[in-house]
Design a protein around this motif. Sequence first.
Motif, mmCIF file in Angstrom:
data_model
loop_
_atom_site.group_PDB
_atom_site.id
_atom_site.type_symbol
_atom_site.label_atom_id
_atom_site.label_comp_id
_atom_site.label_asym_id
_atom_site.label_seq_id
_atom_site.Cartn_x
_atom_site.Cartn_y
_atom_site.Cartn_z
ATOM 1 N N GLY A 1 2.838 -4.373 3.164
ATOM 2 C CA GLY A 1 3.539 -3.125 3.432
ATOM 3 C C GLY A 1 2.574 -1.964 3.523
ATOM 4 O O GLY A 1 1.664 -1.835 2.703
ATOM 5 N N VAL A 2 2.745 -1.117 4.543
ATOM 6 C CA VAL A 2 1.911 0.068 4.727
ATOM 7 C C VAL A 2 2.807 1.291 4.911
ATOM 8 O O VAL A 2 3.917 1.177 5.443
ATOM 9 C CB VAL A 2 0.961 -0.083 5.931
ATOM 10 N N PRO A 3 2.345 2.472 4.506
ATOM 11 C CA PRO A 3 3.176 3.679 4.573
ATOM 12 C C PRO A 3 3.138 4.351 5.945
ATOM 13 O O PRO A 3 2.732 5.508 6.089
ATOM 14 C CB PRO A 3 2.562 4.570 3.490
ATOM 15 N N GLY A 4 3.545 3.622 6.962
ATOM 16 C CA GLY A 4 3.572 4.175 8.311
ATOM 17 C C GLY A 4 4.157 3.169 9.277
ATOM 18 O O GLY A 4 4.207 1.969 8.976
ATOM 19 N N PRO A 5 4.618 3.622 10.444
ATOM 20 C CA PRO A 5 5.222 2.702 11.420
ATOM 21 C C PRO A 5 4.187 1.788 12.049
ATOM 22 O O PRO A 5 3.054 2.192 12.317
ATOM 23 C CB PRO A 5 5.829 3.650 12.461
ATOM 24 N N ILE A 6 4.579 0.534 12.277
ATOM 25 C CA ILE A 6 3.707 -0.448 12.911
ATOM 26 C C ILE A 6 4.101 -0.594 14.375
ATOM 27 O O ILE A 6 5.269 -0.825 14.687
ATOM 28 C CB ILE A 6 3.810 -1.815 12.207
ATOM 29 N N GLY B 1 5.933 10.998 2.297
ATOM 30 C CA GLY B 1 6.695 11.240 3.509
ATOM 31 C C GLY B 1 8.126 10.807 3.268
ATOM 32 O O GLY B 1 8.528 10.518 2.146
ATOM 33 N N VAL B 2 8.907 10.750 4.333
ATOM 34 C CA VAL B 2 10.298 10.325 4.242
ATOM 35 C C VAL B 2 10.558 9.314 5.349
ATOM 36 O O VAL B 2 10.296 9.580 6.519
ATOM 37 C CB VAL B 2 11.280 11.503 4.389
ATOM 38 N N GLY B 3 11.044 8.142 4.974
ATOM 39 C CA GLY B 3 11.349 7.120 5.962
ATOM 40 C C GLY B 3 12.607 6.382 5.582
ATOM 41 O O GLY B 3 13.090 6.474 4.446
ATOM 42 N N PHE C 1 0.853 -1.189 0.000
ATOM 43 C CA PHE C 1 0.000 0.000 0.000
ATOM 44 C C PHE C 1 0.887 1.237 0.000
ATOM 45 O O PHE C 1 1.677 1.437 0.926
ATOM 46 C CB PHE C 1 -0.887 0.041 1.247
ATOM 47 N N GLY C 2 0.765 2.059 -1.042
ATOM 48 C CA GLY C 2 1.386 3.369 -1.025
ATOM 49 C C GLY C 2 0.301 4.409 -0.815
ATOM 50 O O GLY C 2 -0.886 4.091 -0.793
ATOM 51 N N HIS C 3 0.708 5.676 -0.661
ATOM 52 C CA HIS C 3 -0.316 6.714 -0.476
ATOM 53 C C HIS C 3 -1.168 6.893 -1.727
ATOM 54 O O HIS C 3 -2.314 7.353 -1.641
ATOM 55 C CB HIS C 3 0.351 8.041 -0.097
ATOM 56 N N THR C 4 -0.620 6.520 -2.886
ATOM 57 C CA THR C 4 -1.369 6.730 -4.132
ATOM 58 C C THR C 4 -1.475 5.468 -4.978
ATOM 59 O O THR C 4 -1.935 5.541 -6.112
ATOM 60 C CB THR C 4 -0.697 7.826 -4.981
ATOM 61 N N HIS C 5 -1.056 4.318 -4.446
ATOM 62 C CA HIS C 5 -1.087 3.115 -5.269
ATOM 63 C C HIS C 5 -1.268 1.865 -4.419
ATOM 64 O O HIS C 5 -1.059 1.874 -3.211
ATOM 65 C CB HIS C 5 0.213 2.982 -6.075
ATOM 66 N N LEU D 1 -4.577 4.155 -6.172
ATOM 67 C CA LEU D 1 -5.445 4.020 -5.007
ATOM 68 C C LEU D 1 -5.096 5.107 -4.004
ATOM 69 O O LEU D 1 -3.922 5.302 -3.674
ATOM 70 C CB LEU D 1 -5.266 2.646 -4.359
ATOM 71 N N ASP D 2 -6.088 5.816 -3.519
ATOM 72 C CA ASP D 2 -5.890 6.803 -2.461
ATOM 73 C C ASP D 2 -6.029 6.098 -1.114
ATOM 74 O O ASP D 2 -7.106 5.996 -0.555
ATOM 75 C CB ASP D 2 -6.913 7.934 -2.586
ATOM 76 N N VAL D 3 -4.899 5.568 -0.624
ATOM 77 C CA VAL D 3 -4.920 4.798 0.613
ATOM 78 C C VAL D 3 -5.322 5.671 1.798
ATOM 79 O O VAL D 3 -5.917 5.199 2.763
ATOM 80 C CB VAL D 3 -3.534 4.153 0.858
ATOM 81 N N ASP D 4 -5.024 6.968 1.743
ATOM 82 C CA ASP D 4 -5.338 7.863 2.862
ATOM 83 C C ASP D 4 -6.837 7.947 3.127
ATOM 84 O O ASP D 4 -7.262 8.226 4.245
ATOM 85 C CB ASP D 4 -4.811 9.277 2.566
#
Length: 403
Positions: free
Chosen positions: A147-152, A218-220, A86-90, A110-113
């Motif tokens: 995978g997700v765009p944020g800390p678990i 974001g930046v990770g 999962f990305g923020h846009t895909h 895909l707008d995951v947000d």
Amino acid sequence: METPGSQSSLHRANLERVVRAVRMAGSLTQAEIARATGLSAATVSNIVRELKDGGTVDVTPTSAGGRRARSVSLSGDAGIVIGVDFGHTHLRVAVGNLAHQVLAEEAEPLDVDASAAEGFDRAEQLVTRLIAATGIGRDKVVGVGLGVPGPIDVSSGTLGSTSILPGWSGINPADELSARLGVPVHVDNDANLGALGELVWGSGRGVKDLAYIKVASGVGAGLVIDGRVYRGPGGTAGEIGHITLDESGPVCRCGNRGCLETFTAARYVLPLLQSSHGPDLTMERVVQLAREGDPGCRRVIADVGRHIGSGIANLCNLLNPSRVILGGDLAEAGELVLAPIRDSVSRYAIPSAARQLSLAQGALGGRAEVLGALALVLSEMGDSTLLEGGSGGAVNAATLAFT
């Protein structure tokens, strides 16, 4: 019941040693297995024959040193694994087998947000479609990497920061997808999976200590220490985007001011160019224009590179990685962004750390995270599983070779 030191337990241990050697190297000749395990050539030959008969490994003719040999690899029929990114846009999904082949792969916008429910609905549909496309039964699915765009959050399995994906507040991504697909799901953030993907197949191959920097919405950073992804006790290691560069800088979504992310992430960078380049500008388009010579886009990318370099210098001073890999859309700018990163690293990092560091563009592009998700599943599986009738098993993440 097997007892320590018994013939049956010794035989089992030898089986596992051979399987482990093969999974660590992807494929080995029988002579190489003997050298890796310390077992005699005759013992290896007998064990390989047993594993082949049980459907655990495949044996194919090859050559080594100009001589005929037999190459041993994990069976492609033992099971399949699924990667979901999962990305923020895909949304990107891949299906792979244990013979290190990607059988099907697809991505869609895909707008995951917006909504976790919509995201999981789409993921379920895409996974179902791709499994059907392979012609392999769902009963062959060993597990899913997500995978997700944020800390678990390690303790709860939920996203650790609701400010990053507010529509996912309280959601346990692994449990949610597992309930829909009926198989085990292993979850990690996108930067860690990007690091794992590049470690296995990309610019990080053969490197034990590296950082994968993903610059997108974001930046990770995904951190690899001594060949293993380091997540920290709470799962938030690698949040390089929230290093403070300017205490009086823009307010970040985390609540602090002047974080690295506020100078480098797409959501902050694109508005700098939209007045001159239009409101529909994307980071991918900025990179394309910069490569074509657009002065404004080149200047912005160079500025972003210098800021990223400052963050990487801090990382070098703390962890001293031997390689840093840049991923995300920005990496496609090549030397337009890598050169200013190097300038900042040489200026702000300890000289010995800067000299030892190699900086590389990610080799996998947008596939890094989904391939890392496949590797996550395979690395989480137990060694002994492959010996249970050849119906699944463990593949060391550092030795896969998906194509």
